[in-house]
Motif scaffolding. Structure first.
Motif, PDB file in Angstrom:
ATOM      1  N   UNK A 211       0.864  -1.222  -0.063  1.00  0.00           N
ATOM      2  CA  UNK A 211      -0.066  -0.051  -0.075  1.00  0.00           C
ATOM      3  C   UNK A 211       0.756   1.213  -0.077  1.00  0.00           C
ATOM      4  N   UNK A 212       0.744   1.982  -1.023  1.00  0.00           N
ATOM      5  CA  UNK A 212       1.665   3.454  -1.337  1.00  0.00           C
ATOM      6  C   UNK A 212       2.676   3.263  -1.711  1.00  0.00           C
ATOM      7  N   UNK A 213       3.198   1.898  -2.256  1.00  0.00           N
ATOM      8  CA  UNK A 213       4.485   1.506  -3.100  1.00  0.00           C
ATOM      9  C   UNK A 213       4.545   2.155  -4.503  1.00  0.00           C
ATOM     10  N   UNK A 214       3.337   2.679  -5.156  1.00  0.00           N
ATOM     11  CA  UNK A 214       3.391   3.017  -6.420  1.00  0.00           C
ATOM     12  C   UNK A 214       3.501   1.962  -7.521  1.00  0.00           C
ATOM     13  N   UNK A 215       3.184   0.718  -7.106  1.00  0.00           N
ATOM     14  CA  UNK A 215       3.424  -0.475  -8.189  1.00  0.00           C
ATOM     15  C   UNK A 215       4.807  -1.155  -8.443  1.00  0.00           C
ATOM     16  N   UNK A 216       5.671  -0.640  -7.399  1.00  0.00           N
ATOM     17  CA  UNK A 216       6.828  -0.962  -7.809  1.00  0.00           C
ATOM     18  C   UNK A 216       7.248  -2.286  -6.978  1.00  0.00           C
ATOM     19  N   UNK A 217       6.690  -2.695  -6.086  1.00  0.00           N
ATOM     20  CA  UNK A 217       7.023  -4.025  -5.359  1.00  0.00           C
ATOM     21  C   UNK A 217       6.294  -5.274  -5.857  1.00  0.00           C
ATOM     22  N   UNK A 218       4.969  -5.118  -6.320  1.00  0.00           N
ATOM     23  CA  UNK A 218       4.121  -6.170  -6.978  1.00  0.00           C
ATOM     24  C   UNK A 218       2.782  -5.548  -7.422  1.00  0.00           C
ATOM     25  N   UNK A 219       2.048  -5.935  -8.213  1.00  0.00           N
ATOM     26  CA  UNK A 219       0.828  -5.610  -8.840  1.00  0.00           C
ATOM     27  C   UNK A 219      -0.290  -6.137  -7.827  1.00  0.00           C
ATOM     28  N   UNK A 220      -1.119  -5.172  -7.382  1.00  0.00           N
ATOM     29  CA  UNK A 220      -2.255  -5.560  -6.350  1.00  0.00           C
ATOM     30  C   UNK A 220      -3.314  -5.967  -7.447  1.00  0.00           C
ATOM     31  N   UNK A 221      -3.752  -7.024  -7.040  1.00  0.00           N
ATOM     32  CA  UNK A 221      -4.883  -7.723  -7.885  1.00  0.00           C
ATOM     33  C   UNK A 221      -6.149  -7.923  -7.220  1.00  0.00           C
ATOM     34  N   UNK A 222      -6.241  -7.827  -5.935  1.00  0.00           N
ATOM     35  CA  UNK A 222      -7.617  -7.917  -4.960  1.00  0.00           C
ATOM     36  C   UNK A 222      -7.101  -7.281  -3.842  1.00  0.00           C
ATOM     37  N   UNK A 223      -8.434  -6.746  -3.199  1.00  0.00           N
ATOM     38  CA  UNK A 223      -8.158  -6.160  -1.752  1.00  0.00           C
ATOM     39  C   UNK A 223      -9.399  -6.717  -1.122  1.00  0.00           C
ATOM     40  N   UNK A 224      -9.331  -6.700   0.379  1.00  0.00           N
ATOM     41  CA  UNK A 224     -10.382  -6.761   1.045  1.00  0.00           C
ATOM     42  C   UNK A 224     -10.462  -5.586   2.044  1.00  0.00           C
ATOM     43  N   UNK A 225     -11.676  -4.949   1.818  1.00  0.00           N
ATOM     44  CA  UNK A 225     -11.872  -3.542   2.819  1.00  0.00           C
ATOM     45  C   UNK A 225     -13.026  -3.729   3.739  1.00  0.00           C
ATOM     46  N   UNK A 226     -12.555  -3.006   4.899  1.00  0.00           N
ATOM     47  CA  UNK A 226     -13.782  -2.807   5.865  1.00  0.00           C
ATOM     48  C   UNK A 226     -14.663  -1.697   5.267  1.00  0.00           C
ATOM     49  N   UNK A 227     -15.961  -1.723   5.537  1.00  0.00           N
ATOM     50  CA  UNK A 227     -17.041  -0.705   4.931  1.00  0.00           C
ATOM     51  C   UNK A 227     -17.511  -0.050   6.127  1.00  0.00           C
ATOM     52  N   UNK A 228     -18.331   1.059   5.883  1.00  0.00           N
ATOM     53  CA  UNK A 228     -18.814   1.943   6.822  1.00  0.00           C
ATOM     54  C   UNK A 228     -20.253   2.218   6.444  1.00  0.00           C
ATOM     55  N   UNK A 229     -21.217   2.328   7.286  1.00  0.00           N
ATOM     56  CA  UNK A 229     -22.339   2.693   7.194  1.00  0.00           C
ATOM     57  C   UNK A 229     -22.697   4.066   6.477  1.00  0.00           C
ATOM     58  N   UNK A 230     -23.496   3.760   5.396  1.00  0.00           N
ATOM     59  CA  UNK A 230     -24.161   5.195   4.871  1.00  0.00           C
ATOM     60  C   UNK A 230     -24.719   6.194   5.864  1.00  0.00           C
ATOM     61  N   UNK A 231     -24.165   7.389   5.796  1.00  0.00           N
ATOM     62  CA  UNK A 231     -24.852   8.287   6.439  1.00  0.00           C
ATOM     63  C   UNK A 231     -26.552   8.628   6.555  1.00  0.00           C
ATOM     64  N   UNK A 232     -27.093   8.504   7.427  1.00  0.00           N
ATOM     65  CA  UNK A 232     -28.786   8.886   7.201  1.00  0.00           C
ATOM     66  C   UNK A 232     -28.624  10.338   7.183  1.00  0.00           C
ATOM     67  N   UNK A 233     -27.964  11.038   7.616  1.00  0.00           N
ATOM     68  CA  UNK A 233     -28.154  12.677   7.608  1.00  0.00           C
ATOM     69  C   UNK A 233     -26.745  13.446   7.661  1.00  0.00           C
ATOM     70  N   UNK A 234     -26.748  14.429   7.049  1.00  0.00           N
ATOM     71  CA  UNK A 234     -25.406  15.369   6.933  1.00  0.00           C
ATOM     72  C   UNK A 234     -25.802  16.681   7.256  1.00  0.00           C
ATOM     73  N   UNK A 235     -25.073  17.322   7.739  1.00  0.00           N
ATOM     74  CA  UNK A 235     -25.253  19.044   7.852  1.00  0.00           C
ATOM     75  C   UNK A 235     -23.821  19.738   7.335  1.00  0.00           C
TER      76      UNK A 235
END
Length: 468
Positions: A199-223
């Motif tokens: 992460x952050x290596x600009x593709x110089x150490x290997x080619x990232x093929x897949x990732x697993x992300x943690x997700x967040x809830x969509x906000x129900x309101x914003x101001x």
């Protein structure tokens, strides 16, 4: 010799990867070669693999033929790390067809996804489930590109950068090994976290093929509020009060200078809508968000009440109830600046205690050494990030950009900051990286790069000392 190597590579690649689309020379579409804001690149061939297996076949084959792989996502980056430079040696590897995996786990609230998916696609597919990948950008990058440069964005203050939201990677090394790093778990200390190197290596150490992300809830309101502080001296105290009193609800806190404000307005919009047309020297775009409904927590009332309490002492004026217009203004700044002349962008970050002092020192330094430059800074005050951008007028003398960058980065160092906050290291910043990094850091970074890529056949960034 180069032509023979390319022909041999393409012949063997076709035998191993079948009908994988390949283009060479003039047949490469310009969109793969034209960087976001810079001149066009050049490549010997364009490769578009569609699977991890094809990646694993291509990378060692390129190394054996003395060719260089340049990974490219959506090509939205600003440091040119995805723009090939050598028409004889560079193989442009577009990851847009890497779309094998899209696995959503609603119980764990994670997503395993291939590198070719774009941020907009991901969030469109997550929205019906009330979820999001909380990276907010004006561009639309791919998964691989976001990870290669550790993207931040406007809501990093609340949710963190891509690294903070990544639980695992699948990476293909220069030797063709497929490394599955991390299990997609929130808690996992069973191995060295090698995924963090990529992460952050600009593709110089290997080619990232897949990732697993943690997700967040969509906000129900914003101001959202666009706030004019009483003075420049009030900016940081106001930010501190905001975080002390509303911190867990604050999803963004952006700073906008008057020049950046003017540039955004040049793209359209009524000036009188904003503070009666009297633009402040500096404005704060503040956003609160929550996944609770308004009948349980009224964010609009909360934000309005907080601002009323700050009026007079720290706040001179504020615009409320124009959420979409506020964000449109913020996202039009770059477009407005480009219309004024040559934009020279500095993506820096600073300790908050030095944020405004650096800004004023930079303004004074520019006035002394590069008087025609118009400073139009903006960006992520909440996380210490600043787009210290300036416009060099079209009718000004020829700009010595190397001297400009050297001077600005010297100031960044003086104020204990980073010369690259979230855009990554690529050809645009390679020399600055060498000039500003400690010898021992260059030494150890070079050792790591040689370990993963002994033939130097991956990417355009050199993490070790400059070649002699």
């Amino acid at each position: 010799m180069a032509a023979h190597a390319l022909d041999s590579f393409l012949s063997q690649a076709a035998a191993r990867c079948g009908a994988m689309p390949v283009a060479t020379g003039a047949a490469i579409e310009p969109r793969y070669l034209e960087a976001a804001r810079y001149g066009a690149g050049q490549a010997a061939a364009l490769l578009r693999p569609a699977s991890v297996a094809e990646l694993a076949a291509l990378l060692p084959l390129a190394a054996r033929h003395g060719l260089r792989i340049v990974p490219q996502g959506a090509h939205t980056g600003l440091v040119r790390a995805g723009t090939p430079t050598d028409a004889q040696r560079d193989l442009l590897l577009a990851t847009e067809r890497l779309r094998e995996v899209f696995e959503l786990d609603l119980l764990d609230r994670t997503l395993r996804v291939s590198a070719g998916y774009r941020l907009s696609e991901i969030n469109e597919r997550l929205a019906p489930h009330g979820l999001m990948l909380p990276i907010d950008l004006s561009a639309d990058p791919s998964v691989g590109g976001m990870l290669a440069h550790n993207t931040g964005g406007t809501r990093m203050l609340r949710f963190g950068d891509v690294r903070a939201n990544t639980l695992g990677l699948t990476v293909v090394t220069a030797e063709g090994q497929v490394l599955r790093l991390g299990r997609g778990l929130q808690k996992d200390n069973a191995a060295l976290p090698l995924q963090q190197l990529f992460i952050g290596s600009s593709g110089s150490l290997g080619v990232i093929a897949e990732a697993t992300f943690k997700l967040a809830r969509l906000p129900r309101q914003q101001a959202v509020a666009l706030v004019a502080p009483n003075s420049l001296d009030a900016v940081l105290p106001l930010y501190q009060r905001l975080m002390d009193e509303l911190g867990s609800l604050v999803s963004a806190c952006e700073g906008i200078s008057r020049a950046a404000f003017e540039a955004a307005l040049s793209c359209g919009g009524e000036r009188s809508r904003w503070f009666g047309g009297e633009l402040p020297d500096y404005a704060l775009l503040i956003e609160l968000s929550s996944d609770l409904p308004a009948d349980k927590l009224d964010l609009q009332a909360l934000l309005q009440g907080w601002l009323e309490a700050e009026f007079g002492e720290r706040v001179a004026d504020a615009v409320l109830g124009a959420d979409a217009a506020c964000w449109a203004l913020r996202h039009h700044i770059s477009e407005g600046l480009r219309a004024r002349g040559k934009v020279v962008g500095f993506d820096v970050s600073l300790p908050r205690r030095h944020f405004m002092a650096f800004r004023e020192a930079g303004r004074a330094w520019l006035a002394e050494h590069f008087a025609p430059a118009e400073l139009a800074d903006f960006g992520h005050l909440g996380d210490g990030g600043m787009h210290f951008n300036l416009v060099w007028p079209k009718d000004a003398p020829l700009l010595d950009e190397a001297a400009l960058r050297a001077g600005v980065y010297a100031l960044v160092q003086r104020f204990e900051g980073s010369f690259s906050a979230e855009h990554g290291i690529g050809p645009q910043l390679q020399q600055s990286y060498w000039d500003l990094s400690a010898p021992e850091l260059l030494d150890w970074s070079g050792r790591v790069q040689r370990l993963f890529d002994p033939a130097a056949c991956l990417g355009l960034t050199v993490w070790g000392p400059p070649p002699r």
